[in-house]
Design a protein around this motif. Structure first.
Motif, short mmCIF file in Angstrom:
data_model
loop_
_atom_site.label_atom_id
_atom_site.label_comp_id
_atom_site.label_asym_id
_atom_site.label_seq_id
_atom_site.Cartn_x
_atom_site.Cartn_y
_atom_site.Cartn_z
N THR A 1 -46.69 -27.89 40.25
CA THR A 1 -46.18 -27.25 39.02
C THR A 1 -46.88 -27.86 37.81
OG1 THR A 1 -44.39 -28.89 38.87
CG2 THR A 1 -43.90 -26.82 40.03
N ARG B 1 -44.04 -28.16 53.32
CA ARG B 1 -45.36 -27.78 52.77
C ARG B 1 -46.30 -28.98 52.75
NH1 ARG B 1 -45.07 -22.63 49.89
NH2 ARG B 1 -47.14 -23.09 49.07
N TYR C 1 -53.00 -25.00 46.78
CA TYR C 1 -51.99 -23.94 46.83
C TYR C 1 -50.94 -24.22 47.92
CZ TYR C 1 -53.57 -20.53 43.41
OH TYR C 1 -53.85 -19.88 42.22
N HIS D 1 -40.87 -22.51 51.26
CA HIS D 1 -41.04 -23.16 49.96
C HIS D 1 -40.43 -24.56 49.94
CE1 HIS D 1 -41.68 -18.87 48.92
NE2 HIS D 1 -42.54 -19.40 48.03
N ASP D 2 -40.18 -25.12 51.09
CA ASP D 2 -39.67 -26.49 51.15
C ASP D 2 -40.82 -27.45 50.88
OD1 ASP D 2 -38.63 -28.97 51.76
OD2 ASP D 2 -37.46 -28.23 53.48
N PRO D 3 -40.73 -28.27 49.81
CA PRO D 3 -41.84 -29.18 49.48
C PRO D 3 -42.19 -30.13 50.62
CG PRO D 3 -40.32 -29.03 47.64
CD PRO D 3 -39.67 -28.32 48.79
N MET E 1 -46.73 -27.74 46.78
CA MET E 1 -45.86 -27.13 45.76
C MET E 1 -46.13 -27.82 44.43
SD MET E 1 -44.24 -24.76 47.37
CE MET E 1 -42.98 -24.34 46.16
N ASP F 1 -47.46 -16.80 47.02
CA ASP F 1 -48.07 -17.85 46.21
C ASP F 1 -49.53 -17.53 45.82
OD1 ASP F 1 -45.72 -19.28 46.38
OD2 ASP F 1 -46.38 -20.46 48.12
#
Length: 327
Positions: A170, A61, A165, A56-58, A168, A116
């Protein structure tokens, strides 16, 4: 009249390709295949970037998204380059679909493993992709299922949705990617059902064509047998005289005719002797001269009639073919 058979004369509409340049066969190391190989190499690198750390490290990713984007772009160009410049090879036919399914499958499974993306979405998309691939092999003997416009739209929607997807995102962008994935799933299911329909139609048409060809081949066998029997009959009848009896029947008829002729000759001889005796008796008796002369003439006539009858019997009992050839 030129004396040349019609079938030997060349067709006027037949194209002449003798002077056309020979197209060289595409080698393995061409630009299209190199792009496909690069996409295959990117698959394990993409997985490592996606799952780095806790996944989950932006930053990581973002690197994973870059690798995924490059793979999807190469997928758009390698097939087009191969078709446009004659670079289609057996390796490309096999490796290209494998690379497509590998990069997409790795992204879907990785995102579902990270929590995810729902697993049912991954299962629906992967089952459809693998099912259509198997379906193509099921009907490849009869026909090839062409890529439809809906299939291309499905690929584009899947690429955009999965790419969103991977990032990351939001807020509103997360809502947008959810709707984009929904569109991709709908196109995936719809195009999959359309491919199933096409496969069934193509396979039925192929099987019907095979049955028709088998019936036509079976119908042609009796015609060939009749032609062979006719040819054999003609071969047996070569040299036969029209109207003549077979050799065995001719010999039997000749023997019967000889027997009848001998019997008729003996009858004629006996009648002739009787006539001669009656004529001698007329010379010795002057008193009965007139009566004896008449009797002698009648006897001689009877003998002559018997001889003629014998000749007529011989002629009637002799076969026409033997009289024709002087037998």
């Amino acid at each position: 009249m030129t004396g040349v058979p019609a079938h030997a004369a060349p067709a006027a509409s037949a194209p002449d390709h003798l002077g056309d340049p020979v197209q060289p066969k595409a080698g393995l190391w061409n630009i299209a295949n190199l792009l496909t190989m690069a996409r295959l190499v990117l698959v394990p690198g993409f997985v490592l970037l996606l799952l780095h750390g806790d996944g989950h490290d932006p930053a990581w990713r973002s690197f994973a998204w870059a690798a995924f984007a490059i793979a999807m772009i190469t997928d758009l160009f390698d097939g087009e380059l191969a078709r446009r410049y004659g670079l289609v090879t057996d390796f490309g036919k096999i490796a290209d679909p494998i690379a497509d399914k590998a990069i997409m499958g790795a992204a879907l499974v990785g995102l579902s493993a990270l929590g995810d993306l729902p697993w049912w979405v991954t299962v629906v998309i992967l089952v459809r992709e693998l099912g259509i691939t198997l379906l193509r092999f099921w009907v490849i003997r009869h026909a090839v299922i062409p890529a439809s416009r809906g299939g291309k739209m499905k690929t584009l929607a899947q690429g955009i949705a999965v790419g969103m997807y991977i990032l990351m995102l939001t807020g509103p962008l997360a809502t947008v990617r959810a709707w984009m994935m929904a569109i991709a799933v709908i196109l995936t299911v719809a195009t999959g059902l359309d491919y199933v329909r096409q496969a069934i139609v193509l396979r039925r048409a192929g099987l019907a064509a095979e049955r028709a060809a088998a019936v036509a081949a079976a119908a042609a066998v009796p015609d060939g047998a009749e032609a062979g029997a006719s040819a054999g009959a003609k071969a047996i009848g070569v040299g036969a005289v029209p109207g003549a009896a077979p050799p065995v029947a001719t010999a039997a008829a000749t023997a019967a005719a000889g027997t009848a002729a001998a019997a008729a000759a003996e009858s004629g001889a006996g009648a002739g002797a009787g006539g001669a005796g009656t004529a001698a008796g007329a010379d010795d008796s002057d008193a009965d001269d007139l009566d004896s002369g008449v009797s002698a003439e009648l006897s001689a006539g009877a003998g002559a009639g018997a001889g003629v009858g014998a000749d007529a019997d011989f002629a009637a009992e002799t076969p026409a073919a033997e009289r024709q050839h002087g037998v």
